[in-house]
Write an enzyme that holds these catalytic residues in place. Structure first.
Site, PDB file in Angstrom:
ATOM      1  N   TYR A   1       0.860  -1.177   0.000  1.00 35.41           N
ATOM      2  CA  TYR A   1       0.000   0.000   0.000  1.00 35.41           C
ATOM      3  C   TYR A   1       0.902   1.234   0.000  1.00 35.41           C
ATOM      4  O   TYR A   1       0.805   2.116   0.847  1.00 35.41           O
ATOM      5  CB  TYR A   1      -0.974  -0.003   1.185  1.00 35.41           C
ATOM      6  CG  TYR A   1      -2.300   0.622   0.798  1.00 35.41           C
ATOM      7  CD1 TYR A   1      -3.134  -0.020  -0.127  1.00 35.41           C
ATOM      8  CD2 TYR A   1      -2.699   1.850   1.300  1.00 35.41           C
ATOM      9  CE1 TYR A   1      -4.332   0.558  -0.525  1.00 35.41           C
ATOM     10  CE2 TYR A   1      -3.889   2.437   0.901  1.00 35.41           C
ATOM     11  CZ  TYR A   1      -4.703   1.778  -0.004  1.00 35.41           C
ATOM     12  OH  TYR A   1      -5.874   2.362  -0.406  1.00 35.41           O
TER      13      TYR A   1
ATOM     14  N   HIS B   1       3.096   4.464  -0.300  1.00 30.21           N
ATOM     15  CA  HIS B   1       2.871   5.908  -0.339  1.00 30.21           C
ATOM     16  C   HIS B   1       4.220   6.605  -0.524  1.00 30.21           C
ATOM     17  O   HIS B   1       5.260   5.938  -0.650  1.00 30.21           O
ATOM     18  CB  HIS B   1       2.153   6.372   0.932  1.00 30.21           C
ATOM     19  CG  HIS B   1       2.813   5.930   2.207  1.00 30.21           C
ATOM     20  ND1 HIS B   1       4.085   6.315   2.567  1.00 30.21           N
ATOM     21  CD2 HIS B   1       2.384   5.112   3.214  1.00 30.21           C
ATOM     22  CE1 HIS B   1       4.401   5.786   3.725  1.00 30.21           C
ATOM     23  NE2 HIS B   1       3.400   5.036   4.146  1.00 30.21           N
TER      24      HIS B   1
ATOM     25  N   GLY C   1       6.200   7.994   1.428  1.00 32.00           N
ATOM     26  CA  GLY C   1       7.233   7.603   2.400  1.00 32.00           C
ATOM     27  C   GLY C   1       8.003   6.388   1.894  1.00 32.00           C
ATOM     28  O   GLY C   1       9.242   6.385   1.852  1.00 32.00           O
ATOM     29  N   HIS C   2       7.268   5.362   1.454  1.00 29.85           N
ATOM     30  CA  HIS C   2       7.917   4.171   0.888  1.00 29.85           C
ATOM     31  C   HIS C   2       8.735   4.554  -0.347  1.00 29.85           C
ATOM     32  O   HIS C   2       9.851   4.072  -0.541  1.00 29.85           O
ATOM     33  CB  HIS C   2       6.871   3.143   0.455  1.00 29.85           C
ATOM     34  CG  HIS C   2       6.009   2.602   1.568  1.00 29.85           C
ATOM     35  ND1 HIS C   2       4.647   2.830   1.610  1.00 29.85           N
ATOM     36  CD2 HIS C   2       6.291   1.844   2.639  1.00 29.85           C
ATOM     37  CE1 HIS C   2       4.140   2.214   2.683  1.00 29.85           C
ATOM     38  NE2 HIS C   2       5.113   1.615   3.328  1.00 29.85           N
TER      39      HIS C   2
ATOM     40  N   GLN D   1       3.722 -10.170  12.902  1.00 24.49           N
ATOM     41  CA  GLN D   1       3.950  -8.935  13.638  1.00 24.49           C
ATOM     42  C   GLN D   1       2.650  -8.253  14.060  1.00 24.49           C
ATOM     43  O   GLN D   1       2.679  -7.171  14.643  1.00 24.49           O
ATOM     44  CB  GLN D   1       4.868  -7.980  12.868  1.00 24.49           C
ATOM     45  CG  GLN D   1       4.258  -7.345  11.636  1.00 24.49           C
ATOM     46  CD  GLN D   1       5.308  -6.630  10.814  1.00 24.49           C
ATOM     47  OE1 GLN D   1       6.181  -7.243  10.213  1.00 24.49           O
ATOM     48  NE2 GLN D   1       5.227  -5.312  10.767  1.00 24.49           N
TER      49      GLN D   1
ATOM     50  N   LYS E   1      10.220   6.893  10.551  1.00 25.04           N
ATOM     51  CA  LYS E   1       8.830   6.874  11.035  1.00 25.04           C
ATOM     52  C   LYS E   1       8.654   5.819  12.125  1.00 25.04           C
ATOM     53  O   LYS E   1       8.006   6.040  13.140  1.00 25.04           O
ATOM     54  CB  LYS E   1       7.899   6.598   9.853  1.00 25.04           C
ATOM     55  CG  LYS E   1       6.498   6.181  10.205  1.00 25.04           C
ATOM     56  CD  LYS E   1       5.656   7.376  10.521  1.00 25.04           C
ATOM     57  CE  LYS E   1       4.310   7.023  11.158  1.00 25.04           C
ATOM     58  NZ  LYS E   1       3.707   5.798  10.723  1.00 25.04           N
TER      59      LYS E   1
ATOM     60  N   SER F   1       0.351   3.946   5.841  1.00 27.94           N
ATOM     61  CA  SER F   1      -0.704   3.178   5.162  1.00 27.94           C
ATOM     62  C   SER F   1      -1.982   3.191   5.991  1.00 27.94           C
ATOM     63  O   SER F   1      -3.087   3.094   5.464  1.00 27.94           O
ATOM     64  CB  SER F   1      -0.253   1.736   4.942  1.00 27.94           C
ATOM     65  OG  SER F   1       0.987   1.709   4.265  1.00 27.94           O
ATOM     66  N   ARG F   2      -1.840   3.315   7.314  1.00 28.43           N
ATOM     67  CA  ARG F   2      -3.007   3.264   8.203  1.00 28.43           C
ATOM     68  C   ARG F   2      -3.797   4.577   8.202  1.00 28.43           C
ATOM     69  O   ARG F   2      -4.899   4.603   8.762  1.00 28.43           O
ATOM     70  CB  ARG F   2      -2.574   2.921   9.626  1.00 28.43           C
ATOM     71  CG  ARG F   2      -2.130   1.464   9.775  1.00 28.43           C
ATOM     72  CD  ARG F   2      -1.952   1.061  11.229  1.00 28.43           C
ATOM     73  NE  ARG F   2      -1.830  -0.378  11.391  1.00 28.43           N
ATOM     74  CZ  ARG F   2      -0.668  -1.041  11.515  1.00 28.43           C
ATOM     75  NH1 ARG F   2       0.473  -0.372  11.500  1.00 28.43           N
ATOM     76  NH2 ARG F   2      -0.645  -2.350  11.653  1.00 28.43           N
TER      77      ARG F   2
END
Ligand code: AMP
Length: 278
Positions: free
Chosen positions: A23, A25, A27-28, A52, A140, A177-178
């Protein structure tokens, strides 16, 4: 994947891996760009790692969109995607884990007791599968980055761990992603995390050195946006990840976790501390 990595290594190429749960964004994508600058072959892993997540967490509803991730990762410069099934990663009878040690039990680990064992175990597996020279993680997830660095050192992985800065929305909210779970109203209020961190940074620059005082100030700032819960506000020595009561040079890491409705958000900021005696 291992054969691909072996081949690249035989050709003298440098491999960078960017582990993600997908997913993707910005940041990735910033991590993929960093990997691109550091290596000949960029491998992005996309795996929503079940081990996890706690039993009451969001594993089943975690957002997934492989086709979109594939396009984004390619455009950002990925050469290969590793997107395994859970059954491939954890065949029947799997039982060996990597214990994250004591730092795995604080902050996020208090609320998510098996989380970091899941993270260190899957990252160890991903390192053995993708055989990278370096791996890129995001600040992050500061505690995760600390633990991965520690693991790579403690277990002699021979993988250089690079930690890239937090990418934020225009209003300061750290990309995650959240964030898609947030209602419009919660999304607006969610900037409380970065505002509280900025307020603390201001006070530290003005000379405040008491973690307790800063925590009180930050809690008041957070409460202005009516969060459902403040799980923690922690003042951390970046070298040891131990909690501190009095801030000292060279730096403090302030980390916090806050819930809006059922969505749990984390953020952090490293603040340099001037040496007033020097
Ligand atoms: P995730 O897919 O959430 O497991 O994250 C994969 C990697 O991306 C981790 O190393 C995260 O720390 C990193 N990451 C997530 N959000 C951000 C962000 N806003 N800025 C920089 N890196 C991030």
């Amino acid at each position: 994947m291992q054969a691909f990595a072996d081949q690249a290594r035989q050709e003298g190429k440098r491999i960078a891996v960017v582990p993600t749960m997908g997913y993707l964004h910005e940041g990735h994508l910033s991590l993929i760009a960093e990997a691109r600058r550091r290596a000949d072959i960029v491998v992005v892993t996309i795996f929503v790692n079940p081990t996890q997540f706690g039993p009451t967490e969001d594993f089943a509803r975690y957002p997934r969109d492989f086709e979109r991730d594939r396009q984004r990762a390619e455009r950002a410069g990925a050469d290969a995607l590793f997107h395994p099934e859970a059954e491939e990663m954890y065949p029947a009878g799997h039982s060996t884990v990597v214990d994250a040690g004591p730092v795995g039990g604080v902050l996020e680990g208090t609320i998510r007791p098996t989380h970091f064992r899941g993270v260190t175990t899957v990252v160890a597996k991903l390192f053995n599968i993708t055989k990278p020279h370096c791996a890129i993680f995001g600040q992050k997830d500061a505690q995760q980055a600390f633990l991965i660095r520690r693991m790579a050192r403690d277990l002699n992985f021979g993988v250089e761990i690079v930690v890239a800065p937090i990418v934020r929305e225009a209003d300061g909210l750290a990309l995650s992603s959240r964030n898609v779970y947030l209602s419009a109203d919660e999304r607006t209020r969610a900037t409380a995390l970065v505002r509280a961190l900025e307020l603390a940074a201001e006070r530290v620059r003005a000379g405040e050195r008491s973690a307790e005082t800063l925590r009180t100030i930050m809690t008041a700032r957070l409460r202005a946006d009516a969060p459902t819960a403040v799980d923690y506000i922690a003042f951390i020595d970046p070298e040891t990840f131990g909690e501190i009561g009095t801030l000292r040079p060279p730096a403090v890491l302030i980390a916090l976790a806050v819930r809006f409705g059922t969505t749990r958000l984390i953020d952090n900021m490293r603040i340099e501390i001037a040496d007033t005696h020097g």
